[in-house]
Design an enzyme around this catalytic site. Sequence first.
Site, PDB file in Angstrom:
ATOM      1  N   LYS A   1       5.312   0.629   0.129  1.00  0.00           N
ATOM      2  CA  LYS A   1       5.147   1.183  -1.378  1.00  0.00           C
ATOM      3  C   LYS A   1       5.994   1.858  -2.225  1.00  0.00           C
ATOM      4  CE  LYS A   1       2.233   1.261  -5.191  1.00  0.00           C
ATOM      5  NZ  LYS A   1       2.384   2.580  -5.663  1.00  0.00           N
TER       6      LYS A   1
ATOM      7  N   GLU B   1      11.014   0.129  -8.640  1.00  0.00           N
ATOM      8  CA  GLU B   1      10.313  -0.141 -10.087  1.00  0.00           C
ATOM      9  C   GLU B   1      11.082   0.943 -11.238  1.00  0.00           C
ATOM     10  OE1 GLU B   1       6.357   2.270 -11.342  1.00  0.00           O
ATOM     11  OE2 GLU B   1       5.786   0.256 -10.301  1.00  0.00           O
TER      12      GLU B   1
END
Length: 336
Positions: free
Chosen positions: A188, A195
């Site tokens: 993550k 991102e």
Amino acid sequence: MQLGMIGLGRMGANLVRRLLRNGHECVVLDRDAALVKEVSSEGAVGAAALDDFVKSLKPPRAIWLMVPAGAVDELLGKLSGLLESGDILIDGGNSYYIDDMRRSKDLEPRGIRYLDVGTSGGVFGLDRGFCQMIGGPRETFDYLEPIFKTLAPGRGNVERTAGRETAGGTAEEGYLYCGPSGAGHFVKMVHNGIEYGLMAAYAEGLNILKHANAGNQSQAVNAETTPLRDPNHYKYELNVADIAEVWRRGSVVASWLLDLTARALFEEPELSKFSGRVSDSGEGRWTIMAAIEESVPAPVLTTALYQRFASRGEEAFADKLLSAMRFQFGGHVEQK
């Protein structure tokens, strides 16, 4: 299954709602009593204090923490004295994966099982589902898999990757067991680092389009300002919101992130309600630290992180120093 949820913020409450809608039982706790009351009215069992929360759960208890990374250790310290061997603690926030390794090791002698679950889905997860990247003991993942499966998006109408028909596994369902403690948050962490880069690429590209009318603007004429070589090359009055929209339709740069970008630009083309101060909650930094220690080049992700620092004024002193140096060696005076 029954699950306890601590933290009913932007994602925690919707995690609970998705579980309730699909037949699971949830006990909830939050510092904000109004949030507890709201989610309780939808079918959850609300608790007013930590000891009541733990007593409302049936052994082996499964407790999901959806709180800021900086609050996890204090909460674990309070919880660990109330739990029993066999109970499970899940950190679904954005903790540093090295902290997960430490926590798992500290809890192991007491028989308390620990999972780190990197969770992505944002405010849309209630209906779209939550992508989950999971680390910790495999048998604990197996035990809680009905929870993860319910929270995940499932295959939906996403086109299958060629050859996946025979590959097996849960990745197509939107959740994945990644490995031992820390693995879920490590995956993550890199997800969020990527991102940062994607967001920066969209923002920078659309900003170039936004300023494609520079030739229509009055140009300063002085020794301190580089002239626009040919203003006729930059006289496009482009509708940036429409460009973002058309890119959504068959373009190779299409993505859900672009969908959200197009929505933001359509709702407010000038983005006047935003200051441009962009936060970073840690994952981008940790991703770059991992890249350095692995000797893996990550120039795009690193630059995207530094740009966030700049957006908050962290480079203001350096900019002033650049201006001061120019004045010292050349007598250059700042242009207003």
